[in-house]
Design an enzyme around this catalytic site. Structure first.
Site, PDB file in Angstrom:
ATOM      1  N   ASP A 271      -2.672  -8.568 -39.430  1.00 41.75           N
ATOM      2  CA  ASP A 271      -2.682  -7.807 -38.186  1.00 41.75           C
ATOM      3  C   ASP A 271      -1.280  -7.871 -37.594  1.00 41.75           C
ATOM      4  O   ASP A 271      -0.437  -8.670 -38.020  1.00 41.75           O
ATOM      5  CB  ASP A 271      -3.725  -8.408 -37.241  1.00 41.75           C
ATOM      6  CG  ASP A 271      -3.802  -7.658 -35.931  1.00 41.75           C
ATOM      7  OD1 ASP A 271      -3.713  -6.422 -35.946  1.00 41.75           O
ATOM      8  OD2 ASP A 271      -3.934  -8.316 -34.878  1.00 41.75           O
TER       9      ASP A 271
ATOM     10  N   GLY B 251      -3.904  -1.351 -35.569  1.00 44.18           N
ATOM     11  CA  GLY B 251      -4.438  -0.214 -34.830  1.00 44.18           C
ATOM     12  C   GLY B 251      -3.391   0.492 -34.015  1.00 44.18           C
ATOM     13  O   GLY B 251      -3.677   1.521 -33.398  1.00 44.18           O
ATOM     14  N   ASP B 252      -2.151  -0.033 -34.000  1.00 44.59           N
ATOM     15  CA  ASP B 252      -1.088   0.590 -33.211  1.00 44.59           C
ATOM     16  C   ASP B 252      -0.615   1.883 -33.854  1.00 44.59           C
ATOM     17  O   ASP B 252      -0.874   2.160 -35.028  1.00 44.59           O
ATOM     18  CB  ASP B 252       0.096  -0.369 -33.063  1.00 44.59           C
ATOM     19  CG  ASP B 252      -0.168  -1.423 -32.013  1.00 44.59           C
ATOM     20  OD1 ASP B 252      -1.126  -1.244 -31.246  1.00 44.59           O
ATOM     21  OD2 ASP B 252       0.572  -2.421 -31.964  1.00 44.59           O
TER      22      ASP B 252
ATOM     23  N   ARG C 247      -2.968   2.741 -37.110  1.00 48.16           N
ATOM     24  CA  ARG C 247      -4.128   3.462 -36.582  1.00 48.16           C
ATOM     25  C   ARG C 247      -5.367   3.274 -37.462  1.00 48.16           C
ATOM     26  O   ARG C 247      -6.095   4.211 -37.729  1.00 48.16           O
ATOM     27  CB  ARG C 247      -3.804   4.953 -36.447  1.00 48.16           C
ATOM     28  CG  ARG C 247      -2.927   5.287 -35.250  1.00 48.16           C
ATOM     29  CD  ARG C 247      -3.613   4.903 -33.972  1.00 48.16           C
ATOM     30  NE  ARG C 247      -2.836   5.295 -32.800  1.00 48.16           N
ATOM     31  CZ  ARG C 247      -2.995   4.750 -31.614  1.00 48.16           C
ATOM     32  NH1 ARG C 247      -3.869   3.776 -31.450  1.00 48.16           N
ATOM     33  NH2 ARG C 247      -2.283   5.151 -30.589  1.00 48.16           N
TER      34      ARG C 247
ATOM     35  N   ASP D 119      -5.946 -12.313 -35.346  1.00 49.75           N
ATOM     36  CA  ASP D 119      -6.181 -13.126 -34.156  1.00 49.75           C
ATOM     37  C   ASP D 119      -7.280 -12.593 -33.254  1.00 49.75           C
ATOM     38  O   ASP D 119      -7.671 -13.263 -32.310  1.00 49.75           O
ATOM     39  CB  ASP D 119      -4.889 -13.222 -33.334  1.00 49.75           C
ATOM     40  CG  ASP D 119      -4.511 -11.880 -32.720  1.00 49.75           C
ATOM     41  OD1 ASP D 119      -4.555 -10.873 -33.446  1.00 49.75           O
ATOM     42  OD2 ASP D 119      -4.172 -11.843 -31.532  1.00 49.75           O
TER      43      ASP D 119
END
Length: 1199
Positions: free
Chosen positions: A417, A684-685, A785, A811
């Protein structure tokens, strides 16, 4: 039935046809929770439908309970072939006619292994149970019988109305009804879900926002139709039917389980999903039983050994049948057959089973006891490692499992992540360029002149402060823009103590920078913004906010200053702003672009302004008001209006923000890359943010020149297989960077080809092979994303097709599925919550500790376990196969060579401690050299130290040793005599000689195998032969024989045998002949190379680590152009409406626009597979705008 009634529907569209529906209507009397009943009404047009079972709020992550523990745990343990194998042997030993060994020699170790493993599993599960109970017993206020009553979380039901207070965790997925804030607003922290610590805003429906009284809530009888339970954290679809009206529901109206209510006194909500149906639990995935590759190989080897055992048993049984037919018949006068034995063939049949029992020690049960002890010890070494202890948070590394340690030494893929794992999610205003001058390269600035400054803010260029004090117009306008153009909400808890609530850390960093340089954002109303400019209060009239969205990639504000001048201030992605500049700013644009080109992976923004004419603004405002009220195409018309006024801007400069990495992240990634470990970032950014972090971490480097972007379209037959014709237009957008770096954009489940690629995992195996091959050819892969489900699918895809060991590290709760899917899951135990830690196999506080976990503990564990297994098989084949050779000289009678006590104690006492010492403490190089030379990790990835070939070689070595240990004493005793002239003709003397030779040989052998000597190793290795002799003389003494004569028949044998010099000569000869060939084969060929390596190590011993391999690569000519905000469209309207005047608003981001370029390299890869087709030549050709960018490379976007 009570008056207060809640009706809840679930709608589930069917896969086969969109017209099919499955409705569930549930009635919940809110006034009397004790009499809940259900009515179901189903409507469907297809025979296939899925029922949704409503659950309570009880959660369970443990696997067992008091009734299921024994059967489930035994079932799991007997999945190990060896345990089932020993159970069969135990049953055979209970048959007197075929057993020549006592049953306790097998049942005691087997029960011991089962008990130890069961206790370990029960302990692990008990801790999970305690964690579940701690959560289930939390208290929440529930509306029951017209009043608020405390209720445990596990007793909350769907349809309950609950009250939350500030800083409380949300108990279930609830629909926000009302709150203490104006207009039903509330603020939540979603760190448990996505690792982000910035606050997010949620707003209740206007029609329910006044339900703040119990009396009003009692009368609430709304009906909700919503989607079924799913794992989409950022989406919710539903409708509220109340008072003959219907109101749309979306994610902005929902508070999800795991969130924390912040800066809001109270709120009321209605439970929509509870327990395991909440989105948090839906993302947790199922706890899987993980087995290491060595465990799987052991299962295979046990089958091989069993086949080998059967083969030896058949050979000896045939030999017994032949011997009984030809020779044994002559002895039947004084050795008659038992009543059970009717023929030589049946005698051979019984002998077969007898030898199966005798030879079973080729895989002793003590092997599995020893493996569990080693794994437990390796886990404690991880827990005790102070180099993995984080003093700031008082967090030590924790091995939450004891079964995967050696697999840490074989990892090939790491899936990480980003937010909270690689970064701290802390933005730092690092550098800036103003009017052609760059700032941020000198000493730290003293902000003591500003009483309202943020004491934690640091900037390293005093000349910028001097420019502000000298009232440089460009500098002042620059910081005025930062203080005005944003959606931050201020909170002044006491005089001069400002707290900014920003919807993204980027905005907070920019407003804080303006604050420290004397332009303090102090207050706002829906119509005004108040600044303190160099200590003087200035109020600006806020006329319009031109909101951000993922297409515009910029935001603007229009204000009127106290002098009456109209100003438009705009900030956004540099490439977007540069295209809208006035020609007079062209020279400044080139200068600023050069400044941006030297940023090291920083998040850059361009700042510009425009003076507006009063008349023009009035006309434009009329257009804006009209566009904001239209029903159709409102967003498109607003975008056109915004575009019209955002032209002819004058450039002020640019900012560069550092997304602060965790300590040691670039060095850790560089070191792991040298160990040939591929690191994929799944985040997810949005794309720009992910690529900026890639540059900061050195995963993307300056020498990875961009060569292409390409749209890859699936074949129509794949789309038709998916059952959706619209997917033929879907595209898989990717950025291919030279030196094989791939950035993949997976924006949504229906909008990009990346998701289609994930769906093709089940629909079109050929397509997934193409994409996986493409990704694996790249050194760096960044997936942006992606949803939690997509993360798990990517990991599973690599597991399935590459057959490589995978490790996932994260995390937040959005990483739990990925962590559980990977072979090894690692949780970062930081400030972002504990969901990932609770689901992980290992946890620590910082990403940099992963380097030590893998390269030191993982490599050592793999090295030790492999050496342990190789030696264990060697010593047991050497011990057991002596019985095979002896069978040819004892009439194949299944008589044992050794005393029964030696057979019992050989693996438990005589040889157990030395091999445990080697398995616990041995190391080929120390931890410093393990980190200094990452390539030492590669043998584990290639599975070189323990595999089928290694097993075969050590089996041959054991076979040879058993042959020599048996035949050298056998041959010697046939020609030598004792000192008194008598011969060595008794079986007992021969047994003692063979046993003594064996113990000495295997002790010398483990001494040769040991790389790292400690006091414990010396004690174990040399103490074992000492213990052997002590026990031998004790068991064969007169005193023991007098006590139990039947169990100790070898009275005086050791004393008489070992007092003979010739016996010791035989033992010495046997030891030398067994050991010397191993010395020659093992040490002579690599001796020269070994000396060279040692010489190299010693020559570099005085030098520091090779920093040249790990240092940060400075980017000199490329940048990531990014409007690096986590904005979402709509916050400008929220601010101007005045609905959030107490706090900030927050939201998640959308992905940037997609672009396309040509990539011959990608095309060549795809053509080999013939599974996808590239876009046509005319669409491949660069558009006119791209040609312009090529002509001016310093303005070329590098997205």
């Amino acid at each position: 039935m009570p008056k207060a009634l809640l009706q809840l529907y679930f709608i589930k569209p069917m896969k086969k046809t969109h017209s099919a529906r499955c409705f569930f209507k549930l009635f919940f009397p809110l006034n009397d929770r004790s009499t809940i009943f259900h009515k179901q009404r189903l409507y469907f047009t297809s025979a296939s439908f899925k029922c949704v079972i409503i659950q309570d709020n009880y959660i369970k992550t443990s696997k067992y309970n008091i009734f299921t523990f024994l059967p489930i745990n035994l079932f799991e343990q007997f999945q190990r072939v060896a345990n089932a194998y020993f159970l069969v042997l135990l049953i055979l030993q209970l048959i007197p006619e075929i057993s020549s060994l006592s049953w306790f020699t097998t049942i005691v170790p087997l029960v011991l292994v089962l008990v130890i493993t069961a206790v370990k599993d029960a302990t692990d599960d008990y801790f999970r149970y305690k964690s579940d109970q701690q959560v289930n017993n939390r208290q929440s206020q529930v509306l029951i019988s017209g009043s608020l009553q405390n209720e445990k979380w596990m007793n909350i039901r769907v349809g309950d109305i609950i009250k939350l207070e500030n800083n409380q965790f949300v108990a279930a997925d609830i629909l926000l009804l009302s709150s203490s804030e104006p207009y039903g607003l509330c603020y939540i922290e979603t760190a448990e879900l996505d690792g982000e610590t910035n606050l997010k805003v949620r707003q209740a429906l206007t029609v329910t926002s006044d339900l703040g009284d119990i009396s009003k809530l009692i009368d609430f009888d709304g009906e909700v139709i919503c989607e079924p339970p799913n794992n989409k954290l950022d989406k919710f679809t539903g409708t509220l039917y109340w008072r003959d009206n219907k109101y749309p529901l979306d994610n902005e109206k929902m508070l999800l389980r795991g969130c924390v209510l912040r800066n809001t006194e109270w709120c009321f909500g209605m439970v929509i999903f509870a327990g395991l149906q909440t989105k948090l639990m839906q993302n947790c995935g199922r706890t899987k039983f993980k087995m290491t590759n060595i465990d799987k190989l052991m299962n295979t080897l046990v089958l091989w050994i069993f086949a080998f055992l059967i083969s030896m048993g058949i050979i000896l049984a045939i030999g017994n049948t032949i011997w009984e037919t030809q020779t044994g018949i002559n002895f039947q006068v004084f050795l008659p057959w038992d009543n059970l034995q009717s023929s030589a063939v049946f005698s051979g049949f019984l002998t077969f089973w007898s030898y199966v029992i005798i030879l079973n020690t080729v895989v002793p049960i003590s092997l599995y006891i020893s493996v569990e002890i080693l794994r437990l010890g390796h886990s404690y070494f991880i827990n005790w490692d102070w180099n993995m202890y984080h003093s700031q948070t008082n967090t030590a590394a924790v091995a939450r499992t004891t079964t995967l340690n050696e697999e840490l030494g074989q990892v090939e893929f790491i899936f990480s992540d980003k937010t909270g794992t690689l970064t701290q999610n802390i933005m730092v205003f690092s550098k800036c360029s103003i009017n052609g001058h760059t700032y941020g390269k000198t000493a730290c600035v003293d902000f003591s002149f500003n009483p309202l400054c943020d004491k934690k803010f640091k900037f390293y260029d005093g000349s910028l402060v001097e420019a502000v004090k000298l009232e440089d117009p460009a500098v002042q306008e620059f910081f005025r823009l930062l203080a005005l153009c944003h959606t931050v909400m201020p909170e002044e808890k006491r005089e001069g103590h400002l707290v900014y609530q920003a919807q993204s850390p980027d905005e907070g960093a920019l407003v804080t920078a303006a604050r420290n340089f004397g332009f303090v954002f102090r207050a706002r109303t829906p119509e005004t913004i108040t600044l303190y400019e160099m200590g003087r209060a200035v109020t600006y009239q806020l006329l319009a906010i031109l909101d951000f969205n993922n297409v515009r990639k910029r935001m603007s504000v229009i204000v009127r200053n106290p002098q009456g001048q109209l100003k438009l201030y705009s900030k956004g992605a540099d490439t977007i702003i540069f295209d809208r500049l006035d020609p007079s700013s062209e020279d400044l644009m080139y200068t600023t672009s050069e400044h941006l080109n030297v940023r090291e992976g920083l998040r850059t923004l361009a700042l510009a302004y425009k003076d507006l004419d009063e008349h023009y603004f009035e006309v434009w405002m009329k257009k804006l008001l009209f566009a904001s009220t239209v029903i159709e195409n409102r967003e498109e018309q607003l975008a056109d209006i915004y575009e019209e006024i955002e032209q002819g801007l004058k450039l002020l400069g640019a900012t560069a923000i550092e997304d602060k990495l965790q300590e040691g992240v670039p060095e850790t990634i560089a070191c792991l890359n040298l160990a040939d470990i591929k690191i994929w970032v799944l985040t997810g950014d949005k794309l720009e943010t992910a690529m900026n972090i890639g540059y900061s971490c050195n995963m993307l480097r300056n020498d990875m020149n961009e060569v292409a972007k390409e749209h890859i379209i699936s074949l129509s037959r794949v789309s038709s297989a998916a059952g959706d014709a619209d997917k033929t237009d879907d595209v898989f957008e990717e950025t291919i960077i030279a030196e094989y770096a791939l950035v993949i954009n997976g924006h949504s489940l229906t909008g990009t080809m990346f998701v289609f690629f994930l769906q093709a995992h089940a629909l079109e195996p050929q397509l997934e092979h193409v994409l996986l091959e493409l990704a694996c050819l790249c050194k760096t892969v960044i997936c942006c994303r992606v949803t939690p489900l997509q993360k798990a699918q990517v990991v599973d895809l690599v597991k399935k097709h590459k057959r490589a060991i995978t490790l996932a590290i994260g995390d937040g709760a959005n990483d739990v599925s990925m962590i559980k899917t990977a072979h090894i899951g690692v949780g970062i135990s930081g400030q972002e919550g504990m969901q990932a830690v609770l689901a992980s196999d290992y946890s620590f506080a910082q990403f940099r500790y992963l380097q030590r976990l893998l390269l030191v503990h993982g490599r050592w564990s793999y090295f030790r376990m492999c050496n342990f297994l190789c030696y264990f098989f060697y010593k047991n084949f050497s011990f057991t196969l002596v019985h095979f050779w002896y069978g040819f000289f004892c009439g194949f009678s299944a008589q044992t060579v050794y005393d029964q006590w030696f057979i019992t104690l050989y693996n438990i006492v005589y040889t157990s401690l030395p091999v445990l010492g080697m398995g616990l403490f041995d190391q080929d190089v120390n931890d410093q050299n393990s980190l200094r030379y990452p390539s030492l990790y590669k043998p584990g990835q290639q599975n070189l130290l323990f595999n089928k070939n290694q097993f075969f070689l050590y089996t041959l070595q054991g076979l040879g040793t058993s042959f020599l240990v048996f035949f050298i004493p056998y041959g010697a005793f046939s020609v030598i005599v004792k000192e008194d002239g008598s011969s060595f003709s008794d079986h007992q003397t021969f047994a003692v000689t063979v046993a003594t030779s064996l113990v000495i040989v295997v002790s010398v052998q483990i001494g040769l195998e040991t790389h790292y000597w400690t006091t414990i190793n010396h004690l174990f290795i040399w103490g074992s032969p000492t213990a052997y002799f002590a026990i031998l003389f004790t068991l064969q003494s007169n005193g023991i024989f007098a006590l139990v004569p039947t169990n100790f028949p070898f009275i005086g044998t050791a004393r008489n045998c070992l007092s003979e010099k010739s016996v010791w000569l035989v033992i010495l000869l046997t030891t030398v002949v067994c050991v010397v060939p191993i010395l020659v084969v093992t040490f002579l060929p690599p001796l020269a190379l070994f000396q060279q390596v040692r010489h190299l190590q010693q020559s570099r011993k005085k030098q520091g680590p090779q920093e040249q391999n790990l240092r940060r690569v400075r980017r000199t000519s490329s940048r990531r152009s990014a409007y690096a905000f986590s904005h979402q469209q709509g916050y400008g309207e929220l601010i101007t409406s005045g609905k959030n005047m107490r706090m900030s608003t927050v939201s998640t981001a959308h992905s940037p626009e997609r672009t396309a370029h040509n990539s011959n390299w990608v095309g060549n890869v795809l053509k080999r597979k013939n599974e996808v087709s590239c876009i046509s030549d005319e669409s491949i050709e660069a558009p006119e705008s791209s040609n312009r960018a090529i002509q001016t490379p310093k303005l070329q976007p590098t997205e």
